[in-house]
Design an enzyme around this catalytic site. Structure first.
Site, PDB file in Angstrom:
ATOM      1  N   CYS A 116      -9.729 -28.581  39.172  1.00 28.12           N
ATOM      2  CA  CYS A 116      -9.889 -29.583  40.225  1.00 28.12           C
ATOM      3  C   CYS A 116     -10.281 -30.923  39.600  1.00 28.12           C
ATOM      4  O   CYS A 116     -10.550 -31.002  38.404  1.00 28.12           O
ATOM      5  CB  CYS A 116     -10.954 -29.134  41.224  1.00 28.12           C
ATOM      6  N   CYS A 168     -13.493 -31.054  37.663  1.00 32.19           N
ATOM      7  CA  CYS A 168     -13.480 -30.388  36.363  1.00 32.19           C
ATOM      8  C   CYS A 168     -12.903 -31.330  35.314  1.00 32.19           C
ATOM      9  O   CYS A 168     -13.377 -31.379  34.179  1.00 32.19           O
ATOM     10  CB  CYS A 168     -12.642 -29.117  36.427  1.00 32.19           C
TER      11      CYS A 168
END
Lengths: 365, 79
Positions: free
Chosen positions: B10, B13
């Site tokens: 995501c 991250c």
């Protein structure tokens, strides 16, 4: 309830997790309190100034006629944008502080070992205050299941976390009053509790990918974070920077659509197909809403504009709940741990709950 | 020293990976930042929220995007 001692997965001799910041000195706390008071005072002054300034801008500075379509749209946009952004900043700040008391691990420790019915209710309530991002849905799901929290309770949490959205709640309160906000809170929680309970009764564990159960772990432990007053205020400010920084384009887009509807869609146009008498409008709103994905803050200006043009509250709320609670990206992420059958049942049960709420609102109000 | 960033890909991250890479470069550690994107691998670290930063097999931070400075503090040798 005695809380279990923190258990580190690695040998205790090695470095401990990030050391807690030293306890705030009294002087630092005092300064934070002062800055907080000044900040809140500035916020209140800015909020009070929105109406006169926006009216002056649209009708004096731009010289638009108050009765014209363009005037209506521009005034709506100039009034709603600062109002929504200011409300959003305040709410996100407050929620950021509340959330500094909760973590996914702590919520898990509270839920572990609870019976199904009590667990469903608690899970739905904790879903409101626990920090949650749909990209963390899978680790969270596994983390819950592996300590033995029942599937239905876990699903109650996963419904409530996005659906009962604190931003939506406070914005509904600010725009439509406490009754609509309370109805949203109560029905959102009910859907999470009941659908989790129903899904638990259906015994769907066999549709969870089997490897999830391989890593069963006995204990639910969590680590307390020592933040102090200043640390919590900082967390609140971080949340504002992060969330408002991320959602403001959605908010602007939502308000622009809302402004367009406000100025250009004739009064009562929506009554025929979004009004109370059209029973099929509720399922239609849900079907349109499920694949759509928007932030709660972006969808509320649209909701406000639709309501103003004669759409029924139940239909509009059903649409909003479907948009924010069920999203395609989250389903795709959950596919890693759930078989398609279970995802389909999950979506079906939650969507049915939302439709029932829509019809209930339309019938009662 | 082994540095891993856990996350299912995501946006957050990626932000943590970038911050960690910057911290590693500033400290001139000369190690690569490993990305762990497989959910089953991530779950072996017993984290419940991503992104997470793992140093030498130990979870040092979870569920947060850290600034490069904060990552640097975690990468310094512990007393």
């Amino acid at each position: 309830m005695p809380l279990p001692v923190v258990e580190s997965p690695a040998p205790a001799c090695c470095a401990p997790p990030p050391a807690p910041p030293p306890a705030a000195a009294p002087g630092r706390t005092g300064r934070t309190a002062l800055l907080l008071a000044v900040g809140l005072g500035t916020w209140a002054a800015a909020y009070a100034a929105i109406q006169p300034v926006s009216e002056w801008l649209s009708f004096r500075a731009l010289g638009l006629a108050p009765a014209s379509r363009l005037g209506q749209s521009v005034a709506f946009f100039l009034f709603d944008t600062p109002k929504v952004l200011l409300l959003l900043a305040l709410i996100v700040f407050a929620v950021g502080i509340v959330r500094s008391f909760f973590t996914a691990e702590r919520t898990r420790a509270i839920l572990a070992g609870k019976r199904e019915s009590v667990g469903n209710v608690l899970a739905a309530l904790l879903g409101i205050v626990t920090p949650f991002c749909s990209c963390s849905a899978v680790p969270l799901f596994i983390g819950f299941v592996e300590v033995g929290i029942p599937l239905g309770v876990t699903l109650s949490f996963l419904v409530s976390a996005p659906m009962v959205n604190e931003i939506a709640l406070v914005m509904l309160f600010g725009m439509f009053g406490w009754k609509v906000a309370a109805l949203y809170l109560a029905t959102g929680l009910s859907i999470a509790i009941v659908s989790g309970f129903v899904l638990g009764r259906l015994k769907l564990e066999r549709f969870v990918e089997p490897w999830v159960y391989e890593s069963m772990q006995a204990e639910a432990t969590f680590q307390k974070e020592r933040l102090g007053f200043t640390g919590r205020v900082q967390k609140g400010l971080e949340a504002v920077r992060e969330i408002v920084g991320k959602v403001w384009p959605w908010v602007l887009a939502g308000i622009a659509i809302g402004a367009g509807i406000h100025g250009y869609v004739p009064e009562g146009l929506l009554v025929s197909f979004m009004g109370k008498s059209a029973w099929w409008s509720v399922p239609l709103a849900v079907i349109i809403g499920v694949p759509m994905y928007s932030n709660a803050a972006g969808i509320i200006p649209v909701v406000e504009a639709l309501l103003g043009k004669g759409a029924a509250l139940g239909t509009v709320l059903a649409f909003m709940m479907a948009v924010i609670a069920l999203s395609l990206p989250e389903m795709i992420i959950l596919r890693k741990v759930l078989k398609p059958r279970l995802i389909a049942v999950f979506v079906g049960v939650v969507a049915t709950g939302i439709m029932l709420v829509g019809w209930l609102f339309n019938a009662v109000l | 020293m082994r540095i891993q960033v856990l996350g299912t890909g995501c946006a957050k991250c990626k932000q943590l990976t970038a911050a960690t890479e910057q911290a590693v470069a500033e400290l001139a550690l000369g190690v690569a930042v490993e990305k762990v994107e497989d959910v089953r691998e991530i779950m072996k670290f017993r984290v419940m929220s991503t992104p997470a930063l793992v140093v030498d097999g130990q979870v040092r931070s979870a569920g947060k995007v850290l600034s490069p400075a904060a990552v640097k503090a975690l990468l310094q040798p512990q007393p």
